[in-house]
Design a protein around this motif. Structure first.
Motif, short mmCIF file in Angstrom:
data_model
loop_
_atom_site.label_atom_id
_atom_site.label_comp_id
_atom_site.label_asym_id
_atom_site.label_seq_id
_atom_site.Cartn_x
_atom_site.Cartn_y
_atom_site.Cartn_z
N GLY A 1 -5.69 2.44 -9.79
CA GLY A 1 -5.24 1.06 -9.78
C GLY A 1 -6.36 0.08 -10.11
N VAL B 1 -9.58 -3.02 1.61
CA VAL B 1 -9.54 -2.32 0.32
C VAL B 1 -10.09 -0.91 0.47
CG1 VAL B 1 -10.53 -2.26 -2.00
CG2 VAL B 1 -9.58 -4.40 -1.10
N PRO C 1 0.80 -1.23 0.00
CA PRO C 1 0.00 0.00 0.00
C PRO C 1 0.83 1.29 0.00
CG PRO C 1 -1.09 -1.63 1.35
CD PRO C 1 0.23 -2.23 0.94
N HIS D 1 -6.82 -4.53 -6.46
CA HIS D 1 -5.71 -4.54 -5.50
C HIS D 1 -5.68 -5.80 -4.64
CE1 HIS D 1 -4.35 -0.65 -6.60
NE2 HIS D 1 -5.40 0.00 -6.14
N TYR E 1 -11.93 3.54 -9.84
CA TYR E 1 -11.08 2.41 -9.48
C TYR E 1 -11.60 1.19 -10.23
CZ TYR E 1 -9.53 -1.61 -6.64
OH TYR E 1 -9.03 -2.82 -6.22
N LEU F 1 2.11 1.83 -3.50
CA LEU F 1 1.03 2.24 -4.38
C LEU F 1 0.71 3.73 -4.22
CD1 LEU F 1 -1.38 -0.81 -3.96
CD2 LEU F 1 -0.37 -0.05 -6.12
N ASN G 1 -2.03 -6.85 -5.65
CA ASN G 1 -1.03 -6.23 -4.78
C ASN G 1 -1.07 -6.81 -3.37
OD1 ASN G 1 0.23 -4.14 -6.59
ND2 ASN G 1 -1.94 -3.60 -6.82
#
Length: 316
Positions: free
Chosen positions: A103, A143, A79, A106, A164, A82, A110
């Motif tokens: 992004g 998230v 995070p 996630h 997003y 990012l 990620n």
């Protein structure tokens, strides 16, 4: 439908692999001009891990007359990493009229949302439903907490619209965003509920963008939806071959897109981005397992598939 779009890859770094080994600005310009002129797109979602490549491609897209959705696309970042990336990217496009996409997916792509240090570990959970369910309950809170931070960072540097590219199970708080954005592949398991899902998104009242949807180019690819990567054999993160014999079928891909586009138009979706223009790291026999609407024939060359012609006709 207002935004008639396609996803365009500038290179996603996954481990030691870059999905765009050759980034030639002249070839990128040619591609984006073809997307506007021949595919009749009005919008393009430009994805990639390198901010400089994203910015260069975005400016070429604007010159071609396209609405740009600027989309940092990463794998295995934390995070904080990012947020640093988003700050860099947002500052590059302030005042341009572009849409910033904070992004994508996630929780899978990620670190910090699902167990696993690598994208392979996390995506592997999709084939372990019981293990995945044990962790899904905490994903929305993680998230959404991250996205609150991301929107704060972006809005400090960027005055345009933000969205997003989510996965439905992330249950995003769309109050944070100007546009609802969902990667929404139809597969055999959800085909009977797909239209209702789209209708539910639109009923929330904000403009809805389908940030990814697509189908591979083999018979039966439409049943797999986003799980098409199951038919690819990898060397690390590099596509190295097919895991089983496939019957290449351009009609399967075109038919799938025709059907989902009907749903989007009829249910009032604002914008759609078909995944993808080209998968540059999947030439030759790998094209059967490619979501690209063009077939890659060289480092910077391609030829249109049936899906390209189908989209061009509809977008025109």
């Amino acid at each position: 439908m207002r935004g008639k779009g396609i996803v365009y890859d500038t290179g996603i770094v996954i481990g030691d692999h870059d999905t765009r080994q050759t980034f030639d600005l002249g070839a990128v310009r040619h591609d984006l001009q073809a997307i506007a002129r021949d595919l009749h797109c009005t919008a393009v979602r430009i994805i990639g891990s390198n901010p400089g490549r994203l910015e260069a491609a975005a400016r070429e897209a604007v010159a071609a007359g396209l609405e740009v959705w600027f989309s940092p696309f990463t794998a295995d970042l934390t995070p904080p990493e990012l947020l640093d990336l988003f700050a860099d990217c947002a500052g590059r496009i302030d005042g341009t009229g572009m849409v910033f996409v904070a992004g994508a997916e996630h929780s899978l792509l990620n670190r910090g949302f699902l167990p696993g240090d690598t994208i392979g570990d996390r995506v592997g959970l999709l084939s372990e439903p019981e293990t995945l369910r044990a962790h899904l309950g905490r994903v929305p809170a993680l998230v959404n907490a991250f996205l609150e931070d991301a929107v704060t960072v972006v809005r400090e540097r960027f005055d345009g619209r933000i969205t997003y590219a989510s996965i439905p199970f992330e249950s995003v708080n769309w109050e944070l965003f100007d546009i609802v954005g969902v990667d929404l592949y139809r597969s055999a398991e959800i085909a009977d509920r797909y239209r209702d899902g789209v209708r539910g998104l639109v009923a929330q009242g904000k403009p809805v963008a389908i940030t990814e949807v697509g189908c591979m180019t083999f018979r039966g690819g439409g049943d797999l939806g986003a799980r098409g990567t199951e038919v690819v054999r990898y060397d690390g993160h590099r596509p190295a071959g097919l895991s089983r014999a496939l019957a290449r079928d351009e009609g399967e891909q075109a038919g799938y897109l025709r059907e989902v586009m009907d749903v989007f138009e009829q249910e009032g979706v604002d914008s759609v981005f078909v995944n993808t223009f080209a998968q540059f790291d999947m030439p030759g026999e790998l094209d059967a397992a490619s979501y690209g609407v063009v077939r890659v024939t060289g480092a910077t060359s391609w030829e249109p598939k049936e899906a390209f012609r189908l989209l061009a006709g509809r977008y025109a």
